[in-house]
Design an enzyme around this catalytic site. Structure first.
Site, short mmCIF file in Angstrom:
data_model
loop_
_atom_site.label_atom_id
_atom_site.label_comp_id
_atom_site.label_asym_id
_atom_site.label_seq_id
_atom_site.Cartn_x
_atom_site.Cartn_y
_atom_site.Cartn_z
N TYR A 184 -1.39 -7.10 2.50
CA TYR A 184 -2.03 -8.35 2.08
C TYR A 184 -3.45 -8.47 2.65
O TYR A 184 -3.96 -9.56 2.81
CB TYR A 184 -1.17 -9.54 2.51
CG TYR A 184 0.13 -9.61 1.75
CD1 TYR A 184 1.10 -8.64 1.93
CD2 TYR A 184 0.39 -10.63 0.83
CE1 TYR A 184 2.29 -8.65 1.22
CE2 TYR A 184 1.57 -10.66 0.11
CZ TYR A 184 2.52 -9.67 0.32
OH TYR A 184 3.70 -9.71 -0.39
N ASP B 245 8.32 -10.06 2.40
CA ASP B 245 8.21 -10.79 1.13
C ASP B 245 9.36 -10.39 0.21
O ASP B 245 10.08 -11.22 -0.35
CB ASP B 245 6.85 -10.45 0.50
CG ASP B 245 6.50 -11.37 -0.65
OD1 ASP B 245 7.28 -12.29 -0.92
OD2 ASP B 245 5.43 -11.16 -1.26
N ASP C 204 13.98 0.90 2.40
CA ASP C 204 14.87 1.09 1.24
C ASP C 204 16.34 1.07 1.67
O ASP C 204 17.18 0.48 1.01
CB ASP C 204 14.53 2.39 0.47
CG ASP C 204 14.07 3.53 1.35
OD1 ASP C 204 13.71 3.27 2.51
OD2 ASP C 204 14.07 4.68 0.90
N LYS D 4 8.67 1.74 7.01
CA LYS D 4 8.72 2.92 6.15
C LYS D 4 7.93 4.03 6.85
O LYS D 4 7.01 4.66 6.28
CB LYS D 4 8.12 2.55 4.77
CG LYS D 4 8.24 3.61 3.70
CD LYS D 4 9.62 3.69 3.07
CE LYS D 4 9.69 4.84 2.10
NZ LYS D 4 11.05 5.10 1.61
#
Ligand code: NAI
Length: 330
Positions: A123, A226, A202, A170
């Site tokens: 962001y 989010d 994931d 990640k």
């Protein structure tokens, strides 16, 4: 008497914030609302969806509660929500997800909290085109931001008698950015009293769908928070239920996780639970715990009774009828 900034927002914002005000009034907590407009309805007049008077009001009152604000997709102005979080350095986004009795849930014993870094990651807003060929966005992860969000999660876990903290990342692919987050996370949680682990995002998504009851406090960079908070809201009955708090050193803004739901705006059918629950978080922030408890209990009773519910929860009552029902039990 507290003075608090209220941003009604776009779409269903005015309807749900009206319901929220009515419920707070019923508790007897006296709040003078300083109502300021932002978003689509001011853009023509001020040439920005976030005029300076909004920031000035929040800086003065220190606390705000807001309805959702529409962000054009793929074009137009940048998100007002992201801008507010950055301008006021509201670095921690706290999203508690809990199953309610009576609601048709996929899971009955979810009680977890997503703590999302709120100021950087994907962001950053730094994007550019590479001619006609493509486009690039810059993901920023910094040591100070990682340290303060992980420390926030540890403090939150302590203050709320939580047992477990999970870091989500990640780092197998983004070895430098998420790698930095993971190193700091591991270093900071290592010698705490909590059970701790970490998960690749994931795998986290799959585990949350299979066994959400195993998770407690989860801390993660911006984008993952989010996405996973919407996923988690789906586990317990939908977006209409989940509140959030954006917390910084000096200011706090409380808001529902959901957006402006333009399809149902102006119809008096939106579910106001999420913004009312956000107000509960706000009341706890100002130490009005007794009133916060009263509202929480009233919501539990109304949802458990199940005869006055909004359409998203399978009922046919209006926003007004639903919030009146909550007031009955306060
Ligand atoms: P959304 O959350 O507005 O709607 C997703 C789905 O959930 C829709 O089917 C909607 O009808 C339903 N829904 C949401 N809140 C509900 C409620 N209280 N009661 C009953 N049903 C509800 O997400 P969407 O459609 O992706 O976004 C719409 C706009 O909101 C976009 O411009 C987006 O950028 C903005 N947005 C603003 C946020 C904020 O101000 N913090 C957060 C998320 C989105």
């Amino acid at each position: 008497m507290y003075k608090i900034t209220l941003i009604p927002g776009d779409g269903i914002g005015p309807e749900i914030t009206k319901a929220m005000k009515k419920v707070i009034k019923k508790t007897g907590v006296e709040i003078e609302w300083e109502e300021v407009k932002a978003g689509m309805e001011v853009i023509d007049e001020y040439n920005t969806p976030l005029p300076n008077y909004v920031i000035d009001s929040i800086k003065k009152n220190k606390i705000a509660i807001k309805g959702p604000i529409t962000t054009p997709v793929g074009k137009g102005f940048r998100s007002v929500n992201v801008a507010l979080r950055k301008k006021l350095d509201l670095y921690a986004n706290v999203r508690p997800v809990k199953s309610f009795k009576g609601i048709k849930n996929r899971y009955e014993d979810v009680d977890l909290v997503i703590i999302r870094e709120n100021t950087e990651g994907c962001y950053s807003g730094i994007e550019h085109k590479i001619g006609d060929y493509g486009a690039e966005t810059i993901k920023i992860i910094t040591r100070p931001a990682c340290e303060r969000i992980v420390d926030f999660a540890i403090d939150y876990a302590k203050q709320n008698n939580r047992k477990r903290i999970t870091g989500v990342h990640k780092a197998n692919i983004m070895k430098l950015t998420d790698g930095l987050f993971l190193d700091i996370y591991k270093d900071r949680v290592e010698n705490t009293e909590f059970e701790t682990d970490d998960l690749i995002v994931d795998a986290a998504a799959m585990n949350l769908v299979l066994n959400p009851e195993k998770y407690d406090v989860m801390v993660m960079p911006n984008l993952y928070g989010d996405i996973l908070s919407d996923l988690c809201s789906g586990l317990v009955g939908g977006l209409g239920l989940i509140p959030s708090a954006n917390i910084g050193e000096n200011y706090a803004i409380f808001e529902a996780v959901h957006g402006s739901a333009p399809q149902i705006a102006g119809k008096n059918i939106a579910n106001p639970t999420a913004i009312i629950q956000s107000a509960v978080m706000m009341l706890r922030y100002i130490n009005e715990n007794e009133s916060a408890d009263k509202i929480e209990k009233a919501i539990e009773i109304v949802l458990k009774n199940g005869n006055v519910l909004t359409a998203d929860l399978g009922g046919n009552s209006s926003t007004d009828e639903f919030s009146d029902e909550i007031c009955k039990y306060i």
